[in-house]
Write a protein that holds these residues in place. Structure first.
Motif, PDB file in Angstrom:
ATOM      1  N   PHE A 142     -21.514 -21.382 -24.475  1.00  0.00           N
ATOM      2  CA  PHE A 142     -22.032 -20.940 -23.049  1.00  0.00           C
ATOM      3  C   PHE A 142     -20.617 -20.595 -22.174  1.00  0.00           C
ATOM      4  O   PHE A 142     -20.469 -20.595 -20.840  1.00  0.00           O
ATOM      5  CB  PHE A 142     -22.379 -22.056 -22.076  1.00  0.00           C
ATOM      6  CG  PHE A 142     -23.859 -22.001 -22.623  1.00  0.00           C
ATOM      7  CD1 PHE A 142     -24.915 -21.428 -21.845  1.00  0.00           C
ATOM      8  CD2 PHE A 142     -24.409 -23.096 -23.371  1.00  0.00           C
ATOM      9  CE1 PHE A 142     -26.275 -21.619 -22.036  1.00  0.00           C
ATOM     10  CE2 PHE A 142     -25.793 -23.057 -23.808  1.00  0.00           C
ATOM     11  CZ  PHE A 142     -26.703 -22.457 -23.135  1.00  0.00           C
ATOM     12  N   HIS A 143     -19.593 -20.088 -22.944  1.00  0.00           N
ATOM     13  CA  HIS A 143     -18.200 -19.521 -22.163  1.00  0.00           C
ATOM     14  C   HIS A 143     -17.819 -20.385 -21.326  1.00  0.00           C
ATOM     15  O   HIS A 143     -17.348 -20.130 -20.368  1.00  0.00           O
ATOM     16  CB  HIS A 143     -18.605 -17.979 -21.813  1.00  0.00           C
ATOM     17  CG  HIS A 143     -19.083 -17.050 -22.569  1.00  0.00           C
ATOM     18  ND1 HIS A 143     -18.359 -16.589 -23.552  1.00  0.00           N
ATOM     19  CD2 HIS A 143     -20.467 -16.464 -22.898  1.00  0.00           C
ATOM     20  CE1 HIS A 143     -18.971 -15.495 -24.310  1.00  0.00           C
ATOM     21  NE2 HIS A 143     -20.455 -15.606 -23.957  1.00  0.00           N
ATOM     22  N   ASP A 144     -17.754 -21.801 -21.701  1.00  0.00           N
ATOM     23  CA  ASP A 144     -16.981 -22.803 -21.076  1.00  0.00           C
ATOM     24  C   ASP A 144     -17.689 -22.907 -19.545  1.00  0.00           C
ATOM     25  O   ASP A 144     -17.187 -23.352 -18.490  1.00  0.00           O
ATOM     26  CB  ASP A 144     -15.379 -22.361 -20.734  1.00  0.00           C
ATOM     27  CG  ASP A 144     -14.561 -22.872 -21.835  1.00  0.00           C
ATOM     28  OD1 ASP A 144     -15.142 -23.953 -22.779  1.00  0.00           O
ATOM     29  OD2 ASP A 144     -13.696 -22.135 -22.258  1.00  0.00           O
ATOM     30  N   PHE A 145     -19.135 -22.436 -19.746  1.00  0.00           N
ATOM     31  CA  PHE A 145     -19.876 -22.597 -18.343  1.00  0.00           C
ATOM     32  C   PHE A 145     -19.467 -21.618 -17.326  1.00  0.00           C
ATOM     33  O   PHE A 145     -19.673 -21.831 -16.219  1.00  0.00           O
ATOM     34  CB  PHE A 145     -20.149 -23.954 -17.975  1.00  0.00           C
ATOM     35  CG  PHE A 145     -21.170 -24.815 -19.018  1.00  0.00           C
ATOM     36  CD1 PHE A 145     -22.472 -24.835 -18.920  1.00  0.00           C
ATOM     37  CD2 PHE A 145     -20.564 -25.291 -19.949  1.00  0.00           C
ATOM     38  CE1 PHE A 145     -23.347 -25.311 -19.824  1.00  0.00           C
ATOM     39  CE2 PHE A 145     -21.224 -25.900 -21.086  1.00  0.00           C
ATOM     40  CZ  PHE A 145     -22.749 -25.966 -20.651  1.00  0.00           C
ATOM     41  N   ASN A 146     -18.791 -20.695 -17.714  1.00  0.00           N
ATOM     42  CA  ASN A 146     -18.631 -19.492 -16.587  1.00  0.00           C
ATOM     43  C   ASN A 146     -19.763 -18.900 -16.157  1.00  0.00           C
ATOM     44  O   ASN A 146     -20.495 -18.108 -16.916  1.00  0.00           O
ATOM     45  CB  ASN A 146     -17.641 -18.442 -17.153  1.00  0.00           C
ATOM     46  CG  ASN A 146     -17.271 -17.272 -16.128  1.00  0.00           C
ATOM     47  OD1 ASN A 146     -18.048 -16.715 -15.413  1.00  0.00           O
ATOM     48  ND2 ASN A 146     -15.961 -16.936 -16.041  1.00  0.00           N
ATOM     49  N   PHE A 147     -20.321 -19.272 -15.046  1.00  0.00           N
ATOM     50  CA  PHE A 147     -21.554 -18.765 -14.778  1.00  0.00           C
ATOM     51  C   PHE A 147     -21.914 -17.338 -14.283  1.00  0.00           C
ATOM     52  O   PHE A 147     -22.972 -16.962 -14.509  1.00  0.00           O
ATOM     53  CB  PHE A 147     -22.223 -19.665 -13.345  1.00  0.00           C
ATOM     54  CG  PHE A 147     -21.175 -19.554 -12.250  1.00  0.00           C
ATOM     55  CD1 PHE A 147     -21.129 -18.477 -11.232  1.00  0.00           C
ATOM     56  CD2 PHE A 147     -20.413 -20.505 -11.972  1.00  0.00           C
ATOM     57  CE1 PHE A 147     -20.474 -18.504 -10.238  1.00  0.00           C
ATOM     58  CE2 PHE A 147     -19.619 -20.588 -10.906  1.00  0.00           C
ATOM     59  CZ  PHE A 147     -19.753 -19.544  -9.908  1.00  0.00           C
ATOM     60  N   GLU A 148     -20.792 -16.573 -14.311  1.00  0.00           N
ATOM     61  CA  GLU A 148     -20.823 -15.187 -14.000  1.00  0.00           C
ATOM     62  C   GLU A 148     -21.092 -14.660 -15.451  1.00  0.00           C
ATOM     63  O   GLU A 148     -22.105 -13.608 -15.619  1.00  0.00           O
ATOM     64  CB  GLU A 148     -19.483 -14.758 -13.494  1.00  0.00           C
ATOM     65  CG  GLU A 148     -19.090 -14.830 -12.175  1.00  0.00           C
ATOM     66  CD  GLU A 148     -20.121 -14.195 -11.163  1.00  0.00           C
ATOM     67  OE1 GLU A 148     -20.862 -13.339 -11.595  1.00  0.00           O
ATOM     68  OE2 GLU A 148     -19.857 -14.463  -9.867  1.00  0.00           O
ATOM     69  N   GLN A 149     -20.589 -15.288 -16.619  1.00  0.00           N
ATOM     70  CA  GLN A 149     -20.820 -14.811 -17.723  1.00  0.00           C
ATOM     71  C   GLN A 149     -22.289 -15.345 -18.292  1.00  0.00           C
ATOM     72  O   GLN A 149     -23.352 -14.572 -19.018  1.00  0.00           O
ATOM     73  CB  GLN A 149     -19.979 -15.198 -18.969  1.00  0.00           C
ATOM     74  CG  GLN A 149     -18.633 -14.409 -18.649  1.00  0.00           C
ATOM     75  CD  GLN A 149     -17.533 -14.942 -19.521  1.00  0.00           C
ATOM     76  OE1 GLN A 149     -16.899 -15.965 -19.616  1.00  0.00           O
ATOM     77  NE2 GLN A 149     -16.997 -13.927 -20.368  1.00  0.00           N
ATOM     78  N   VAL A 150     -22.574 -16.479 -18.002  1.00  0.00           N
ATOM     79  CA  VAL A 150     -23.974 -17.025 -18.440  1.00  0.00           C
ATOM     80  C   VAL A 150     -25.123 -16.376 -17.874  1.00  0.00           C
ATOM     81  O   VAL A 150     -25.918 -16.216 -18.698  1.00  0.00           O
ATOM     82  CB  VAL A 150     -24.029 -18.376 -18.247  1.00  0.00           C
ATOM     83  CG1 VAL A 150     -25.349 -18.931 -18.601  1.00  0.00           C
ATOM     84  CG2 VAL A 150     -22.818 -19.545 -18.750  1.00  0.00           C
ATOM     85  N   ALA A 151     -24.751 -15.938 -16.807  1.00  0.00           N
ATOM     86  CA  ALA A 151     -25.898 -15.099 -15.846  1.00  0.00           C
ATOM     87  C   ALA A 151     -26.350 -13.759 -16.671  1.00  0.00           C
ATOM     88  O   ALA A 151     -27.400 -13.358 -16.529  1.00  0.00           O
ATOM     89  CB  ALA A 151     -25.649 -14.890 -14.462  1.00  0.00           C
ATOM     90  N   ARG A 152     -25.390 -13.323 -17.367  1.00  0.00           N
ATOM     91  CA  ARG A 152     -25.684 -11.850 -17.947  1.00  0.00           C
ATOM     92  C   ARG A 152     -26.382 -12.140 -19.469  1.00  0.00           C
ATOM     93  O   ARG A 152     -26.439 -11.079 -20.187  1.00  0.00           O
ATOM     94  CB  ARG A 152     -24.427 -11.206 -18.138  1.00  0.00           C
ATOM     95  CG  ARG A 152     -23.731 -10.745 -16.753  1.00  0.00           C
ATOM     96  CD  ARG A 152     -22.736  -9.788 -16.872  1.00  0.00           C
ATOM     97  NE  ARG A 152     -21.433 -10.260 -17.544  1.00  0.00           N
ATOM     98  CZ  ARG A 152     -20.320 -11.008 -16.869  1.00  0.00           C
ATOM     99  NH1 ARG A 152     -20.638 -10.676 -15.624  1.00  0.00           N
ATOM    100  NH2 ARG A 152     -19.324 -11.419 -17.401  1.00  0.00           N
TER     101      ARG A 152
END
Length: 202
Positions: free
Chosen positions: A70-80
């Motif tokens: 989850f990419h260290d829970f970077n929400f900008e990345q997860v949202a994609r």
């Protein structure tokens, strides 16, 4: 049964952390200490959602892999993340392979972006629901509170998923919105001192 136990270093700790050495480290260094970092807050509320119906021991053991995928829970990345990403996650044995929970984490990442735009930060929004310490129940005697119910309702109104009052209360305990270390626990005073010096986000 007493809410504390005498650990092998002679100190009293919350009984729940006697389950495993990993719990003791988590108890001593993370649980209850106040957090204002949006990424950590997003990670925790996601992991609490994944825990639903399971034990925190399972989630804690899998947390490194969760962070990796989850990419260290970077929400900008997860949202994609798209459906191809969901399919890939469903094949990963290192996490909880539950489609509803995976899709909820991705969906909630998008909700997080919107909430940050609305409130300035995730932290500013969550900390609005910090309970008054003087009116709180004794530590570890309840699984919800008026504040966790209100926060759960507010999140659901904004479209969030897997954020019921019990899940939200566990999140509040872990992220330091409440100090639920048992009276007598060696870490309780440390958490209280950190909370006293903590600058609430606005």
């Amino acid at each position: 049964m007493s809410p504390t136990f005498v650990d092998d270093d002679g100190q009293l700790r919350c009984r729940w952390c006697s389950i495993s050495p990993a719990f003791r480290h988590y108890h001593d260094t993370e649980w209850g200490f106040p957090v204002a970092d949006d990424v950590r807050l997003f990670e925790k509320i996601c992991l609490e959602g994944f825990q639903s119906g399971l034990s925190w021991r399972t989630i804690l053991a899998k947390r490194p892999r969760f962070r990796a995928v989850f990419h260290d829970f970077n929400f900008e990345q997860v949202a994609r993340f798209d459906q191809q990403g969901v399919a890939k996650l469903l094949q990963d044995e290192g996490i909880i392979r539950h489609r509803g929970k995976i899709e909820a984490a991705i969906h909630n990442a998008g909700c997080t972006r919107q909430l940050v735009q609305e409130a300035g930060s995730l932290a500013a929004f969550f900390w609005r629901y910090e309970p008054d310490a003087a009116t709180r129940a004794a530590p570890q005697t309840v699984s919800t509170s008026a504040e966790s119910i209100a926060l759960s309702k507010a999140l659901k109104q904004r479209g969030w998923k897997f954020v019921g009052p019990t899940t939200v209360y566990a999140f509040m305990q872990a992220m330091g919105l409440v100090n639920d270390h048992a009276h007598g626990c060696v870490i309780r005073a440390q958490v209280e001192a950190t909370r006293a010096a903590f600058r609430r986000p606005v």
